[in-house]
Design an enzyme around this catalytic site. Structure first.
Site: not given
Ligand code: PLP
Length: 417
Positions: A51, A53, A197, A223, A226, A232
């Site tokens: 933990y 926090e 994003d 993220t 990817k 993840r």
């Molecule tokens: C995949 C993705 C997310 C979200 O990711 P998670 O980890 O699945 O919550 C957010 N924004 C964009 C543009 C994405 O392609």
């Protein structure tokens, strides 16, 4: 895997079957990749027991000296890779990273200009069933009907008309470069904050093959699983003036204890992202997407926006072969080629049916495949889509897939089960 094998046969078997599925299938889902072995080791470590926090040197628990080291490394590396002023590496996912930015900077009902889902935007950019669409007033922008690319003049027009508090850029299904510099100049004209994003393109950005949005945006979210090839998870970059409000929203605003094993894996991924090997792979990822796109075009397919600048492409399978995205992905599944159905811009079909499929090159590039394999895969996809109920053809394709996957193992020389 010997402990789980003896203690829990059912879960063990499911994992083993998934290892086999990953080995045997051609993975073309644009948001997927194979985490590196070092990332897997960090994720599977005893850091899951701790933990922590709070933030490094400011914890609510004792015994945090080693996880502090890990989180500080992750923060410093994220800042270095993306040239950011501040990084928060605690968000559990891309969605929670976006939630932290929206909840920390906006009041409920505030206006947000965000990319239409049908044009490639993400759920967290204003879908009515998502927190973003429920709590904020979303003004959607679309791609240009003709070019199917971002229409910066229209974004400026909408920004001037609605004066949104925040502009969200970035997408899950957009195959072109995102010009954050242009978006910055739009935001400067309308006193709008910019959030990019970069979930899909974080690996390309880290390697320098997509312009880095960080200098131009107040907030960059992402993220890590990817193109970046990490665990993840998610993270947030921001300017120093927002550091406090972002950190407070992530903890205690939205989360409790951070996942220290995942943060360790993120630290590893940010280190690996600085290697030549990683950079080469990102360049190959782009070359591979282009090869796939070019060969499909040669075979008569309509690729949305006419091609790709990044790791993915959208194919209008309905206009090309008279099959819906749903039918196409189901038929390709039978041939062990994994894709997803996807709306194309101005799609007239529902999100459950769609006119398109989305293809991505990251996972196959991680396996070591190059342009010639991509061209071959384009021809295999065409064999299936040209005659989706032909069982003999599908079997033939499955055999060709099996040959390819055997030649390009995912974790070379390492047994995962
Ligand atoms: C995949 C993705 C997310 C979200 O990711 P998670 O980890 O699945 O919550 C957010 N924004 C964009 C543009 C994405 O392609």
């Amino acid at each position: 895997m010997s402990a789980i094998k003896s203690k829990d046969k059912k879960v063990y078997n499911a994992i083993r079957n998934e290892v086999k599925r990953q080995n045997d299938n051609l993975e073309l889902i644009a948001s997927e990749n194979y985490a590196t072995e070092a990332v897997l080791e960090a994720q599977g470590s005893v850091l899951t027991n701790k933990y922590a926090e709070g933030y490094p040197q400011k914890r609510w628990y004792g015994g945090c000296e080693h996880v502090d080291t890990v989180e500080s490394l992750a923060i410093e590396r994220a800042k270095k890779v993306y040239k950011a002023e501040h990084a928060n590496v605690q968000p559990h996912s891309g969605s929670s990273a976006n939630m932290a930015v929206l909840f920390s900077q906006l009041k409920f009902g505030d206006k947000v200009l965000a990319m239409n889902l049908a044009c490639g935007g993400h759920l967290t950019h204003g879908h009515p069933l998502n927190f973003s669409g429920k709590y904020f007033t979303i003004i959607p922008y679309s791609v240009d009907r003709k070019t199917e690319k971002l229409d910066y003049d229209n974004i400026l027009y909408l920004a001037k008309k609605h004066r949104p508090k925040l502009l969200i850029a970035g997408a899950s299904a957009y195959s072109r470069t995102i010009d954050a510099k242009k978006l910055r100049s739009i935001c400067d004209k309308t006193h709008t904050m910019l959030m990019v994003d970069m979930a899909h393109i974080a690996g390309l950005v880290a390697a320098g093959y997509h312009p880095n949005p960080t200098p131009y945006a107040e907030f960059v979210t992402s993220t890590t699983h990817k193109t970046l090839c990490g665990p993840r998870s998610g993270f947030i970059l921001c300017k120093n003036e927002f550091a406090k409000s972002i950190d407070y929203m992530v903890f205690p605003g939205l989360q409790g204890g951070p996942l220290m094993h995942i943060i360790a894996a993120k630290a590893v991924a940010f280190k690996e992202a600085q290697t030549d090997r990683f950079k080469k792979k990102q360049l190959q990822t782009i070359k591979n997407a282009k090869a796939l796109s070019d060969e499909l075009k040669r075979l008569g397919y309509r690729v949305v926006s006419g091609g790709t600048d990044n790791h993915m492409l959208l194919v209008d399978v309905f206009i090309s072969r008279g099959v819906t995205g749903k039918e196409a992905s189901a038929a390709l599944d039978k041939a062990r080629i994994t894709v997803n159905k996807n709306l194309i811009p101005y799609d007239t079909r529902s999100p459950f049916v769609t006119s398109g499929i989305r293809l991505g090159s990251p996972a196959l590039t991680t396996r070591g495949m190059k342009e010639s394999q991509m061209r071959k895969i384009a021809r295999l996809i065409d064999m299936v889509l040209s005659d989706i109920s032909n069982k003999k053809k599908i079997k033939e394709v499955r055999e060709a897939v099996s040959e390819l996957t055997k030649r390009f193992p995912i974790y070379k020389g390492r047994k995962l089960s």
